[in-house]
Design an enzyme around this catalytic site. Structure first.
Site, PDB file in Angstrom:
ATOM      1  N   ARG A 134      29.270  41.188  46.059  1.00  0.00           N
ATOM      2  CA  ARG A 134      30.200  41.186  44.910  1.00  0.00           C
ATOM      3  C   ARG A 134      30.314  39.818  44.252  1.00  0.00           C
ATOM      4  O   ARG A 134      31.317  39.524  43.591  1.00  0.00           O
ATOM      5  CB  ARG A 134      31.616  41.637  45.321  1.00  0.00           C
ATOM      6  CG  ARG A 134      31.695  43.096  45.665  1.00  0.00           C
ATOM      7  CD  ARG A 134      33.057  43.457  46.212  1.00  0.00           C
ATOM      8  NE  ARG A 134      33.035  44.843  46.648  1.00  0.00           N
ATOM      9  CZ  ARG A 134      33.678  45.832  46.029  1.00  0.00           C
ATOM     10  NH1 ARG A 134      34.424  45.593  44.978  1.00  0.00           N
ATOM     11  NH2 ARG A 134      33.583  47.057  46.476  1.00  0.00           N
ATOM     12  N   VAL A 169      42.324  26.671  48.909  1.00  0.00           N
ATOM     13  CA  VAL A 169      42.536  25.650  47.874  1.00  0.00           C
ATOM     14  C   VAL A 169      42.646  26.385  46.541  1.00  0.00           C
ATOM     15  O   VAL A 169      41.684  26.959  46.059  1.00  0.00           O
ATOM     16  CB  VAL A 169      41.409  24.578  47.848  1.00  0.00           C
ATOM     17  CG1 VAL A 169      41.524  23.636  49.033  1.00  0.00           C
ATOM     18  CG2 VAL A 169      40.020  25.191  47.819  1.00  0.00           C
ATOM     19  N   GLU A 175      51.732  31.569  43.282  1.00  0.00           N
ATOM     20  CA  GLU A 175      50.309  31.921  43.231  1.00  0.00           C
ATOM     21  C   GLU A 175      50.217  33.359  43.720  1.00  0.00           C
ATOM     22  O   GLU A 175      51.219  34.086  43.610  1.00  0.00           O
ATOM     23  CB  GLU A 175      49.455  30.915  44.026  1.00  0.00           C
ATOM     24  CG  GLU A 175      49.974  30.533  45.396  1.00  0.00           C
ATOM     25  CD  GLU A 175      49.620  31.534  46.460  1.00  0.00           C
ATOM     26  OE1 GLU A 175      50.496  32.398  46.752  1.00  0.00           O
ATOM     27  OE2 GLU A 175      48.541  31.463  47.037  1.00  0.00           O
ATOM     28  N   GLU A 231      48.114  34.623  46.735  1.00  0.00           N
ATOM     29  CA  GLU A 231      47.319  34.876  47.945  1.00  0.00           C
ATOM     30  C   GLU A 231      47.905  34.439  49.282  1.00  0.00           C
ATOM     31  O   GLU A 231      47.605  35.046  50.321  1.00  0.00           O
ATOM     32  CB  GLU A 231      45.929  34.207  47.801  1.00  0.00           C
ATOM     33  CG  GLU A 231      45.022  34.810  46.751  1.00  0.00           C
ATOM     34  CD  GLU A 231      45.316  34.302  45.342  1.00  0.00           C
ATOM     35  OE1 GLU A 231      46.025  33.271  45.206  1.00  0.00           O
ATOM     36  OE2 GLU A 231      44.853  34.929  44.371  1.00  0.00           O
ATOM     37  N   ASP A 286      49.948  25.029  35.971  1.00  0.00           N
ATOM     38  CA  ASP A 286      50.877  25.293  34.880  1.00  0.00           C
ATOM     39  C   ASP A 286      52.309  25.177  35.391  1.00  0.00           C
ATOM     40  O   ASP A 286      52.574  25.411  36.561  1.00  0.00           O
ATOM     41  CB  ASP A 286      50.626  26.667  34.244  1.00  0.00           C
ATOM     42  CG  ASP A 286      50.501  27.780  35.273  1.00  0.00           C
ATOM     43  OD1 ASP A 286      49.422  27.926  35.878  1.00  0.00           O
ATOM     44  OD2 ASP A 286      51.500  28.473  35.511  1.00  0.00           O
TER      45      ASP A 286
HETATM   46  N1  HPA Z   1      51.425  32.930  38.525  1.00  0.00           N
HETATM   47  C1  HPA Z   1      50.672  33.441  39.483  1.00  0.00           C
HETATM   48  N2  HPA Z   1      49.575  32.845  39.927  1.00  0.00           N
HETATM   49  C2  HPA Z   1      49.225  31.675  39.377  1.00  0.00           C
HETATM   50  C3  HPA Z   1      49.971  31.094  38.356  1.00  0.00           C
HETATM   51  C4  HPA Z   1      51.130  31.754  37.922  1.00  0.00           C
HETATM   52  O1  HPA Z   1      51.853  31.284  37.018  1.00  0.00           O
HETATM   53  N3  HPA Z   1      49.340  29.951  38.001  1.00  0.00           N
HETATM   54  C5  HPA Z   1      48.254  29.833  38.781  1.00  0.00           C
HETATM   55  N4  HPA Z   1      48.169  30.869  39.607  1.00  0.00           N
END
Ligand code: HPA
Length: 240
Positions: A51, A96, A186, A188, A211
């Site tokens: 995949r 990471v 995030e 995971e 962000d």
């Molecule tokens: N939300 C979920 N996962 C993410 C985000 C987020 O704002 N930014 C980077 N991974």
């Protein structure tokens, strides 16, 4: 699925037993796995490409280490980390990744070391526990990651992460978790920590803030996400 002893290759990994090192560094993005292997590993060999989830094993400063992508979300990392821990005898997985941050002292490119992982998902329901399980990182990996971040003079925090099952969240609920001191979001870590706990193995998630919910103007581009996260990768490789 229940855990059988010799079921390599697995439904999702074509590598042979022994193809992975004791420690696997795990970005979400397959291209980032390729980038880490090409930029940091010597004699890297491709051991999986099912995949397009590429996995490589090579050497970093003489030490054997693997890198393989997890894909996005708890179901995806749930599959790969389960197979690595239970079928390939991998001892540690260091994710990471990138995350959003809800903390006023964290800006784009700062680092979060996820000591714990809250979730709005149901991954842990399978364990049929009579309460709420707290998915946590391995303490030794946490303290080594923090020590390296300190030594490198990076801006970082150690604390709680939220593993969300929704990136586009209708209720914008990441901000609700901030009132409990949760640093970032995030998709995971909680599943990874659950699999490590169930298998008696070690896991850690280190994220670069890509962000900010507080400073939306700082958000990084996907091109930056692909290549500008060297600091975090160096922490992971040093503790591998
Ligand atoms: N939300 C979920 N996962 C993410 C985000 C987020 O704002 N930014 C980077 N991974």
């Amino acid at each position: 699925m229940h855990h059988h002893k010799d079921c390599t290759p697995t439904p999702h990994i074509e590598a042979k037993k022994g193809d992975f090192a004791d420690t696997v560094i795990m970005p979400g993005d397959p291209l980032r796995a390729k980038f880490i292997a090409e930029a940091y590993l010597e004699n890297a060999v491709l051991v999986n490409n099912v995949r397009g989830i590429c996995g490589y094993t090579g050497y970093y400063k003489g030490k054997r280490v693997s890198v393989m992508a997890s894909g996005m979300g708890q179901p995806s990392i749930g599959i790969y980390s389960y197979e690595l821990f239970n079928f390939y005898d991998v001892k540690s997985i260091i994710r990471v990744g990138t995350c959003g941050s809800m903390h006023k002292d964290l800006h784009a490119r700062d680092i979060i070391i996820a000591m714990g992982a809250c979730t709005n998902g149901s991954f842990a329901a399978q364990y049929r526990l009579p309460g709420t399980f707290c998915p946590i990182a391995d303490f030794d990996l946490v303290r080594r990651a923090a020590a390296i971040a300190e030594e490198k003079g990076l801006t970082y925090k150690v604390g709680n992460m939220l593993s969300s099952d929704t990136f586009y969240d209708d209720a914008n609920s990441a901000l609700e978790w901030a009132k409990m001191g949760v640093l970032g979001v995030e998709m995971e870590s909680a599943a990874l920590y659950c699999n490590a706990a169930r298998a008696g193995k070690k896991a850690l998630c280190i994220c670069t803030v890509s962000d900010s919910f507080i400073y939306p103007e700082e958000n990084t581009t996907s091109a930056e996400r692909q290549s500008s996260f060297t600091k975090m990768m160096e922490i992971a490789l040093e503790i591998a």
